[in-house]
Design a protein around this motif. Structure first.
Motif, mmCIF file in Angstrom:
data_model
loop_
_atom_site.group_PDB
_atom_site.id
_atom_site.type_symbol
_atom_site.label_atom_id
_atom_site.label_comp_id
_atom_site.label_asym_id
_atom_site.label_seq_id
_atom_site.Cartn_x
_atom_site.Cartn_y
_atom_site.Cartn_z
ATOM 1 N N GLU A 52 -45.075 67.289 -26.378
ATOM 2 C CA GLU A 52 -43.830 67.988 -26.041
ATOM 3 C C GLU A 52 -44.109 69.453 -25.712
ATOM 4 O OE1 GLU A 52 -39.281 68.779 -27.729
ATOM 5 O OE2 GLU A 52 -40.791 67.870 -29.035
ATOM 6 N N GLN A 53 -45.056 70.066 -26.413
ATOM 7 C CA GLN A 53 -45.430 71.441 -26.096
ATOM 8 C C GLN A 53 -45.938 71.561 -24.664
ATOM 9 O OE1 GLN A 53 -48.324 72.241 -29.161
ATOM 10 N NE2 GLN A 53 -46.859 73.359 -30.433
ATOM 11 N N ILE A 54 -46.829 70.650 -24.288
ATOM 12 C CA ILE A 54 -47.376 70.686 -22.932
ATOM 13 C C ILE A 54 -46.284 70.450 -21.901
ATOM 14 C CG2 ILE A 54 -48.956 69.552 -21.331
ATOM 15 C CD1 ILE A 54 -50.322 71.335 -23.387
ATOM 16 N N GLU A 55 -45.415 69.488 -22.173
ATOM 17 C CA GLU A 55 -44.300 69.217 -21.253
ATOM 18 C C GLU A 55 -43.418 70.453 -21.095
ATOM 19 O OE1 GLU A 55 -40.667 65.962 -20.680
ATOM 20 O OE2 GLU A 55 -41.434 66.396 -22.700
ATOM 21 N N ALA A 56 -43.164 71.150 -22.209
ATOM 22 C CA ALA A 56 -42.315 72.337 -22.172
ATOM 23 C C ALA A 56 -42.980 73.470 -21.402
ATOM 24 C CB ALA A 56 -41.991 72.791 -23.593
ATOM 25 N N LEU A 57 -44.256 73.710 -21.650
ATOM 26 C CA LEU A 57 -44.964 74.785 -20.952
ATOM 27 C C LEU A 57 -45.057 74.504 -19.461
ATOM 28 C CD1 LEU A 57 -47.787 75.452 -23.569
ATOM 29 C CD2 LEU A 57 -45.827 76.928 -23.045
ATOM 30 N N ALA A 58 -45.261 73.237 -19.102
ATOM 31 C CA ALA A 58 -45.276 72.868 -17.687
ATOM 32 C C ALA A 58 -43.907 73.111 -17.059
ATOM 33 C CB ALA A 58 -45.691 71.411 -17.528
ATOM 34 N N ALA A 59 -42.841 72.772 -17.795
ATOM 35 C CA ALA A 59 -41.491 72.949 -17.260
ATOM 36 C C ALA A 59 -41.158 74.424 -17.074
ATOM 37 C CB ALA A 59 -40.474 72.292 -18.194
ATOM 38 N N ILE A 60 -41.556 75.277 -18.028
ATOM 39 C CA ILE A 60 -41.298 76.712 -17.913
ATOM 40 C C ILE A 60 -42.047 77.287 -16.717
ATOM 41 C CG2 ILE A 60 -41.617 78.946 -19.041
ATOM 42 C CD1 ILE A 60 -41.227 77.455 -21.736
ATOM 43 N N THR A 61 -43.307 76.897 -16.559
ATOM 44 C CA THR A 61 -44.105 77.369 -15.427
ATOM 45 C C THR A 61 -43.492 76.919 -14.104
ATOM 46 O OG1 THR A 61 -46.112 77.270 -16.789
ATOM 47 C CG2 THR A 61 -46.410 77.362 -14.402
ATOM 48 N N ASP A 62 -43.128 75.648 -14.033
ATOM 49 C CA ASP A 62 -42.609 75.093 -12.778
ATOM 50 C C ASP A 62 -41.174 75.529 -12.488
ATOM 51 O OD1 ASP A 62 -45.019 73.882 -12.321
ATOM 52 O OD2 ASP A 62 -44.381 71.883 -12.948
ATOM 53 N N HIS A 63 -40.451 75.974 -13.521
ATOM 54 C CA HIS A 63 -39.094 76.477 -13.271
ATOM 55 C C HIS A 63 -39.147 77.706 -12.371
ATOM 56 C CE1 HIS A 63 -34.949 77.664 -13.848
ATOM 57 N NE2 HIS A 63 -35.321 78.823 -14.370
ATOM 58 N N LEU A 64 -40.109 78.587 -12.609
ATOM 59 C CA LEU A 64 -40.236 79.807 -11.812
ATOM 60 C C LEU A 64 -41.048 79.590 -10.546
ATOM 61 C CD1 LEU A 64 -40.827 82.423 -14.652
ATOM 62 C CD2 LEU A 64 -38.724 82.023 -13.355
ATOM 63 N N LEU A 65 -42.079 78.751 -10.634
ATOM 64 C CA LEU A 65 -42.948 78.476 -9.495
ATOM 65 C C LEU A 65 -43.127 76.964 -9.380
ATOM 66 C CD1 LEU A 65 -45.527 81.252 -10.297
ATOM 67 C CD2 LEU A 65 -44.352 81.093 -8.096
ATOM 68 N N PRO A 66 -42.221 76.281 -8.672
ATOM 69 C CA PRO A 66 -42.261 74.817 -8.635
ATOM 70 C C PRO A 66 -43.624 74.272 -8.209
ATOM 71 C CG PRO A 66 -40.222 75.624 -7.673
ATOM 72 C CD PRO A 66 -41.083 76.830 -7.908
ATOM 73 N N GLY A 67 -44.212 73.445 -9.085
ATOM 74 C CA GLY A 67 -45.503 72.839 -8.799
ATOM 75 C C GLY A 67 -46.699 73.656 -9.260
ATOM 76 N N ARG A 68 -46.468 74.822 -9.856
ATOM 77 C CA ARG A 68 -47.580 75.697 -10.218
ATOM 78 C C ARG A 68 -48.444 75.122 -11.339
ATOM 79 N NH1 ARG A 68 -51.360 78.707 -8.233
ATOM 80 N NH2 ARG A 68 -52.132 80.303 -9.662
ATOM 81 N N TRP A 69 -47.845 74.390 -12.269
ATOM 82 C CA TRP A 69 -48.617 73.864 -13.400
ATOM 83 C C TRP A 69 -49.812 73.037 -12.924
ATOM 84 C CZ3 TRP A 69 -48.785 74.880 -18.491
ATOM 85 C CH2 TRP A 69 -49.470 73.993 -19.328
ATOM 86 N N ASP A 70 -49.583 72.183 -11.936
ATOM 87 C CA ASP A 70 -50.662 71.328 -11.433
ATOM 88 C C ASP A 70 -51.671 72.099 -10.588
ATOM 89 O OD1 ASP A 70 -49.668 69.073 -12.683
ATOM 90 O OD2 ASP A 70 -48.488 68.437 -10.945
ATOM 91 N N GLU A 71 -51.308 73.291 -10.124
ATOM 92 C CA GLU A 71 -52.245 74.115 -9.362
ATOM 93 C C GLU A 71 -53.207 74.879 -10.272
ATOM 94 O OE1 GLU A 71 -49.155 75.133 -5.649
ATOM 95 O OE2 GLU A 71 -49.644 76.648 -7.180
ATOM 96 N N CYS A 72 -52.819 75.050 -11.535
ATOM 97 C CA CYS A 72 -53.618 75.851 -12.466
ATOM 98 C C CYS A 72 -54.726 75.005 -13.111
ATOM 99 C CB CYS A 72 -52.736 76.422 -13.576
ATOM 100 S SG CYS A 72 -51.509 77.623 -13.022
ATOM 101 N N ARG A 73 -55.724 75.671 -13.649
ATOM 102 C CA ARG A 73 -56.719 74.965 -14.446
ATOM 103 C C ARG A 73 -56.071 74.480 -15.735
ATOM 104 N NH1 ARG A 73 -57.431 77.929 -18.784
ATOM 105 N NH2 ARG A 73 -57.748 80.193 -18.711
ATOM 106 N N ASP A 74 -56.715 73.551 -16.412
ATOM 107 C CA ASP A 74 -56.184 73.021 -17.660
ATOM 108 C C ASP A 74 -56.150 74.107 -18.733
ATOM 109 O OD1 ASP A 74 -55.880 70.538 -16.536
ATOM 110 O OD2 ASP A 74 -57.777 69.738 -17.330
ATOM 111 N N MET A 75 -55.154 74.011 -19.596
ATOM 112 C CA MET A 75 -55.026 74.939 -20.714
ATOM 113 C C MET A 75 -56.138 74.679 -21.717
ATOM 114 S SD MET A 75 -51.472 75.582 -22.776
ATOM 115 C CE MET A 75 -51.080 77.179 -23.481
ATOM 116 N N ILE A 76 -56.795 75.731 -22.189
ATOM 117 C CA ILE A 76 -57.868 75.557 -23.164
ATOM 118 C C ILE A 76 -57.298 75.673 -24.579
ATOM 119 C CG2 ILE A 76 -59.635 76.375 -21.573
ATOM 120 C CD1 ILE A 76 -59.519 79.081 -22.922
#
Length: 224
Positions: A125-149
């Motif tokens: 759920e944390q990952i889903e939430a962080l992806a949603a916050i990122t994509d809310h401002l920049l749609p599709g940006r989460w998948d463009e970024c490197r994986d979270m360490i």
């Protein structure tokens, strides 16, 4: 036609005072429309018996709102077990200029959310939430970024606010002047307020030939 567009069909001469009385509503569809169009939420909570309001990035997933911050911040670490909280998002659409200062106003769309905020502890759920916050401002940006360490994940806290109540206030249309001021040589009207993302520029170490990712024009279209 969106919920807001349906409301705006009543913005005709003679409707101003009726609209004044009916600016508030509990229309969930309109509330979610405003939330999905905003960029910053002001989050209110109590800390050490004092009211606090903090601007935060956010995202909505169904009937939940997610915000995030450093895991050591007060808004995250002190609200882990679930506390009453409030969140507001306001979109400004125009300055309403009347013939008297008394009747000056703004055209705006605002949503006020009340609910219970709690710390998200489930990893997925944390990952889903962080992806949603990122994509809310920049749609599709989460998948463009490197994986979270793991270090970044540990340093980030996510709160979820279950939307228990949502109300909206909307003002549209022109000034509501007194009859004695109508027809005078004083100007009255609306000055539109527009929000737009500018032309992106590269970070200093990005080669000039590096293409701008699709999330950037997607964001410019979303917030145009």
């Amino acid at each position: 036609m969106s919920t807001l567009e349906k409301r705006q069909t009543a913005d005709k001469p003679g409707y101003a005072k009726i609209r004044q009385m009916n600016r508030g509503s509990y229309d969930r569809a309109l509330a979610y429309e405003i939330l999905d169009s905003g960029m910053v939420a002001h989050c209110g909570f109590i800390h050490e018996d004092r009211p606090m309001v903090i601007p935060m990035a956010y995202a909505r997933i169904d009937d939940r709102l997610y915000i995030h911050g450093a895991s050591t911040t007060r808004i995250v670490k002190d609200n882990a077990n679930g506390v009453p909280a409030s969140l507001t998002v306001t979109l400004l659409d125009g300055l309403v200029v009347a013939r008297s200062a008394f009747h000056h106003s703004m055209n705006y769309r605002c949503v006020i959310v009340h609910g219970t905020a709690r710390l998200v502890e489930d990893h997925d759920e944390q990952i889903e939430a962080l992806a949603a916050i990122t994509d809310h401002l920049l749609p599709g940006r989460w998948d463009e970024c490197r994986d979270m360490i793991p270090k970044e994940h540990k340093a980030t806290g996510v709160l979820v606010l279950d939307i228990e109540h949502a109300s909206t206030k909307v003002r549209t249309g022109g000034p509501v002047d007194d009859k004695m001021d109508l027809g005078t040589d004083l100007w009255a009207g609306v000055v539109p307020i527009t929000t737009a993302l500018g032309q992106p520029f590269n970070a200093y170490d990005v080669p000039d030939e590096t293409p701008v990712p699709e999330s950037v024009p997607a964001a410019r279209r979303k917030f145009a």
